[in-house]
Design a protein around this motif. Structure first.
Motif, PDB file in Angstrom:
ATOM      1  N   MET A 190     -28.043  72.854  17.623  1.00 33.34           N
ATOM      2  CA  MET A 190     -28.646  72.676  16.216  1.00 33.34           C
ATOM      3  C   MET A 190     -27.819  73.460  15.197  1.00 33.34           C
ATOM      4  SD  MET A 190     -31.062  71.559  14.177  1.00 33.34           S
ATOM      5  CE  MET A 190     -32.449  71.460  14.928  1.00 33.34           C
ATOM      6  N   GLY A 191     -27.255  74.451  15.693  1.00 37.81           N
ATOM      7  CA  GLY A 191     -26.114  75.300  14.605  1.00 37.81           C
ATOM      8  C   GLY A 191     -25.013  74.495  14.484  1.00 37.81           C
ATOM      9  N   ASN A 192     -24.591  73.761  15.522  1.00 39.18           N
ATOM     10  CA  ASN A 192     -23.381  72.726  15.659  1.00 39.18           C
ATOM     11  C   ASN A 192     -23.694  71.788  14.610  1.00 39.18           C
ATOM     12  OD1 ASN A 192     -21.724  74.328  17.246  1.00 39.18           O
ATOM     13  ND2 ASN A 192     -22.293  73.281  19.038  1.00 39.18           N
ATOM     14  N   MET A 193     -24.754  71.090  14.775  1.00 38.33           N
ATOM     15  CA  MET A 193     -25.280  69.878  14.157  1.00 38.33           C
ATOM     16  C   MET A 193     -25.409  70.190  12.596  1.00 38.33           C
ATOM     17  SD  MET A 193     -28.260  67.152  14.527  1.00 38.33           S
ATOM     18  CE  MET A 193     -29.636  68.262  13.871  1.00 38.33           C
ATOM     19  N   MET A 194     -25.787  71.596  12.291  1.00 32.03           N
ATOM     20  CA  MET A 194     -25.755  71.917  10.727  1.00 32.03           C
ATOM     21  C   MET A 194     -24.478  72.225  10.082  1.00 32.03           C
ATOM     22  SD  MET A 194     -28.897  72.016   9.493  1.00 32.03           S
ATOM     23  CE  MET A 194     -28.699  73.047   8.232  1.00 32.03           C
ATOM     24  N   ARG A 195     -23.435  72.767  10.990  1.00 35.67           N
ATOM     25  CA  ARG A 195     -21.952  72.943  10.491  1.00 35.67           C
ATOM     26  C   ARG A 195     -21.441  71.668  10.079  1.00 35.67           C
ATOM     27  NH1 ARG A 195     -22.605  77.365  13.792  1.00 35.67           N
ATOM     28  NH2 ARG A 195     -21.914  76.431  15.823  1.00 35.67           N
ATOM     29  N   LYS A 196     -21.653  70.733  11.228  1.00 34.05           N
ATOM     30  CA  LYS A 196     -20.922  69.299  11.097  1.00 34.05           C
ATOM     31  C   LYS A 196     -21.537  68.510   9.786  1.00 34.05           C
ATOM     32  CE  LYS A 196     -20.173  68.378  15.843  1.00 34.05           C
ATOM     33  NZ  LYS A 196     -20.414  67.501  17.011  1.00 34.05           N
TER      34      LYS A 196
END
Length: 102
Positions: A8-14
């Motif tokens: 989820m954190g990776n998706m938000m950064r993307k």
């Protein structure tokens, strides 16, 4: 099943990165200038990506007091041309961010 917080954190950064890229691309488009000319280069129109006309040049040869319709037609043709260029460039640039979102 529990969601993986790392994913989820990776998706938000993307998503944040994509949003910044979109804003940057939009800002570049807004200041970019587009120029179109009529047949025989008698009329030249320069417009920004924000659809603001920056310049219109009219060759004296096309100014005929007995035929104002010709000048009007050339202006309309050239303005529509430059508007199409702006819209196509905007779609090509911003479309890569918006395709598949709707």
């Amino acid at each position: 099943m529990r969601a993986n917080p790392g994913n989820m954190g990776n998706m938000m950064r993307k998503m944040q990165k994509m949003q910044k890229e979109m804003q940057s691309a939009q800002a570049e488009l807004e200041v970019k200038e587009y120029t179109s000319t009529s047949a025989d280069d008698l009329i030249k129109v320069t417009m920004t990506g924000k659809h603001e006309i920056k310049d219109i040049s009219i060759d004296a040869k096309v100014i005929d007091p007995d035929d104002p319709e010709m000048l009007q037609d050339l202006l309309i043709e050239t303005l529509n041309q430059v508007l199409t260029e702006v819209d196509q460039d905007t779609e090509n640039t911003m479309g890569k961010y918006t395709r598949g979102l709707m």
